[in-house]
Write an enzyme that holds these catalytic residues in place. Structure first.
Site, PDB file in Angstrom:
ATOM      1  N   ASN A  97      31.338  39.522  45.216  1.00  0.00           N
ATOM      2  CA  ASN A  97      32.250  40.504  44.621  1.00  0.00           C
ATOM      3  C   ASN A  97      31.404  41.481  43.811  1.00  0.00           C
ATOM      4  O   ASN A  97      30.974  41.165  42.705  1.00  0.00           O
ATOM      5  CB  ASN A  97      33.251  39.760  43.722  1.00  0.00           C
ATOM      6  CG  ASN A  97      34.181  40.715  42.995  1.00  0.00           C
ATOM      7  OD1 ASN A  97      34.214  41.908  43.281  1.00  0.00           O
ATOM      8  ND2 ASN A  97      34.937  40.177  42.046  1.00  0.00           N
TER       9      ASN A  97
ATOM     10  N   LYS B 189      32.223  44.168  42.407  1.00  0.00           N
ATOM     11  CA  LYS B 189      32.975  44.824  41.321  1.00  0.00           C
ATOM     12  C   LYS B 189      32.672  46.333  41.320  1.00  0.00           C
ATOM     13  O   LYS B 189      32.454  46.898  42.394  1.00  0.00           O
ATOM     14  CB  LYS B 189      32.663  44.150  39.978  1.00  0.00           C
ATOM     15  CG  LYS B 189      32.889  42.633  40.043  1.00  0.00           C
ATOM     16  CD  LYS B 189      32.887  41.961  38.713  1.00  0.00           C
ATOM     17  CE  LYS B 189      33.087  40.467  38.897  1.00  0.00           C
ATOM     18  NZ  LYS B 189      33.170  39.732  37.647  1.00  0.00           N
TER      19      LYS B 189
ATOM     20  N   HIS C 251      42.199  38.788  41.047  1.00  0.00           N
ATOM     21  CA  HIS C 251      41.039  38.512  40.194  1.00  0.00           C
ATOM     22  C   HIS C 251      41.466  38.674  38.734  1.00  0.00           C
ATOM     23  O   HIS C 251      42.274  39.554  38.409  1.00  0.00           O
ATOM     24  CB  HIS C 251      39.893  39.482  40.541  1.00  0.00           C
ATOM     25  CG  HIS C 251      38.593  39.075  39.916  1.00  0.00           C
ATOM     26  ND1 HIS C 251      38.316  39.308  38.590  1.00  0.00           N
ATOM     27  CD2 HIS C 251      37.523  38.421  40.436  1.00  0.00           C
ATOM     28  CE1 HIS C 251      37.103  38.822  38.317  1.00  0.00           C
ATOM     29  NE2 HIS C 251      36.605  38.273  39.417  1.00  0.00           N
TER      30      HIS C 251
ATOM     31  N   GLU D 243      40.151  40.002  36.294  1.00  0.00           N
ATOM     32  CA  GLU D 243      39.937  41.338  35.714  1.00  0.00           C
ATOM     33  C   GLU D 243      41.090  42.271  36.082  1.00  0.00           C
ATOM     34  O   GLU D 243      41.463  43.141  35.295  1.00  0.00           O
ATOM     35  CB  GLU D 243      38.581  41.902  36.182  1.00  0.00           C
ATOM     36  CG  GLU D 243      37.431  41.164  35.498  1.00  0.00           C
ATOM     37  CD  GLU D 243      36.144  41.137  36.283  1.00  0.00           C
ATOM     38  OE1 GLU D 243      36.016  41.866  37.285  1.00  0.00           O
ATOM     39  OE2 GLU D 243      35.235  40.375  35.884  1.00  0.00           O
TER      40      GLU D 243
ATOM     41  N   GLU E 199      38.417  30.568  39.497  1.00  0.00           N
ATOM     42  CA  GLU E 199      37.466  31.238  38.610  1.00  0.00           C
ATOM     43  C   GLU E 199      37.923  31.071  37.165  1.00  0.00           C
ATOM     44  O   GLU E 199      38.764  31.858  36.690  1.00  0.00           O
ATOM     45  CB  GLU E 199      37.397  32.733  38.926  1.00  0.00           C
ATOM     46  CG  GLU E 199      36.951  33.063  40.325  1.00  0.00           C
ATOM     47  CD  GLU E 199      36.324  34.455  40.400  1.00  0.00           C
ATOM     48  OE1 GLU E 199      35.283  34.573  41.031  1.00  0.00           O
ATOM     49  OE2 GLU E 199      36.878  35.400  39.807  1.00  0.00           O
TER      50      GLU E 199
ATOM     51  N   GLY F  49      31.156  36.266  33.960  1.00  0.00           N
ATOM     52  CA  GLY F  49      30.287  37.227  33.283  1.00  0.00           C
ATOM     53  C   GLY F  49      29.780  36.735  31.936  1.00  0.00           C
ATOM     54  O   GLY F  49      29.265  37.517  31.145  1.00  0.00           O
TER      55      GLY F  49
ATOM     56  N   SER G  16      29.920  32.868  37.121  1.00  0.00           N
ATOM     57  CA  SER G  16      28.498  32.660  36.809  1.00  0.00           C
ATOM     58  C   SER G  16      27.815  31.680  37.762  1.00  0.00           C
ATOM     59  O   SER G  16      26.930  30.921  37.352  1.00  0.00           O
ATOM     60  CB  SER G  16      28.317  32.226  35.351  1.00  0.00           C
ATOM     61  OG  SER G  16      28.837  33.225  34.493  1.00  0.00           O
TER      62      SER G  16
HETATM   63  C1  3PY Z   1      31.978  36.319  38.552  1.00  0.00           C
HETATM   64  O1  3PY Z   1      31.341  35.354  38.962  1.00  0.00           O
HETATM   65  O2  3PY Z   1      31.650  36.941  37.546  1.00  0.00           O
HETATM   66  C2  3PY Z   1      33.176  36.763  39.256  1.00  0.00           C
HETATM   67  O3  3PY Z   1      34.067  37.303  38.645  1.00  0.00           O
HETATM   68  C3  3PY Z   1      33.259  36.624  40.730  1.00  0.00           C
HETATM   69  O4  3PY Z   1      34.429  37.168  41.231  1.00  0.00           O
END
Ligand code: 3PY
Length: 253
Positions: free
Chosen positions: A9, A11, A98, A100, A170, A176, A216
């Site tokens: 991803n 982003k 997601h 975010e 997730e 992050g 991560s």
């Molecule tokens: C991450 O690992 O930071 C993610 O958000 C993957 O989608």
């Protein structure tokens, strides 16, 4: 045997030139170094989808994903991108829900359900994301929280519609932050998700569903995470922006 998947991803990162360089590097490394049966997915930003897709066309292992899709089919929705548009440029997967997007764009369960429906209707496989914030985990409510996310968006799909859905767990506290769920925390949540899916859909469909871990995930922890029986791969953030790291994660199976 479940499909093993590593999806990157990207982003909101990379310029056009950088995106093409990154995907060419990944494509070459995957051709040269990856032997096992792994589905590799890259999810670049919208404007780069078609060009990135063209570069990976000759590689059966590589697949193209979008990071979002409109809940609407077509019409006066300025700035939106429909599932049919994605399909027409070769998109095979789409990330839906997601954290975010839930957080910064206020996407709710009903809207995510509509996105799932429109993607599936176009033959695009959704990668449906779920995961709890830190305060829910600290309060020991993480299972209930994830169960509600699954129930509120997925449970209205038919067995047939669900057949192609991929789920990504997730935990928000691991996105992050450099903090990863331990392999044991990931496994227990993935097993729980599979159990909830088997209550909503056919047991066989739940068994066949690939459940990815995200948050991560990096070359240092991927092997341990992917060795868990219910972890069928990863949705990779930051590490997917570096061809070496991303390929090493793919090779962790
Ligand atoms: C991450 O690992 O930071 C993610 O958000 C993957 O989608």
């Amino acid at each position: 045997m479940r499909k093993r998947i590593v999806a990157g991803n990207w982003k909101m990162n990379k310029t056009y030139e950088e995106a093409l360089t990154l995907v060419s590097e990944i494509d070459n490394m995957v051709k040269d170094e990856v032997n096992g049966d792994v589905t590799v997915i890259v999810a670049p930003p919208f404007p780069f989808l078609q060009s990135v897709g063209k570069l990976t066309q000759g590689n059966d292992r590589m697949h193209l994903a979008a990071q979002n899709v409109s809940e609407h089919e077509s019409g006066a929705y300025t700035g939106e991108v429909s599932a049919a548009m994605l399909k027409s440029v070769g998109v095979q997967y789409v990330i839906i829900g997601h954290s975010e997007r839930r957080m910064y764009h206020h996407e709710d369960a009903q809207s995510l359900y509509k996105k799932l429906k429109t993607a599936i209707a176009q033959g695009i496989t959704p990668i449906f994301c779920c995961g709890e914030p830190l305060e829910e985990r600290d309060a020991d409510r993480h299972f209930d929280y994830v169960d509600k996310q699954l129930h509120d968006s997925l449970s209205y799909l038919s067995n047939e519609e669900f057949d192609n859905v991929v789920v990504a767990y997730e935990p928000i506290w691991a996105i992050g932050t450099g903090r990863t769920a331990s392999s044991q925390q990931a496994q227990e949540m993935h097993a729980y998700i599979r159990e909830q899916l088997s209550r909503m859909f056919d047991a066989e469909a739940a068994f066949k569903c690939s459940i990815l871990y995200g948050g991560s995930c990096n070359p240092g922890n991927a092997k341990e995470l992917f060795s868990q029986p219910d972890v069928d791969g990863g949705l990779i953030g930051g590490a997917s922006l570096k061809s070496r790291d991303f390929t090493d994660i793919i090779k962790s199976f």
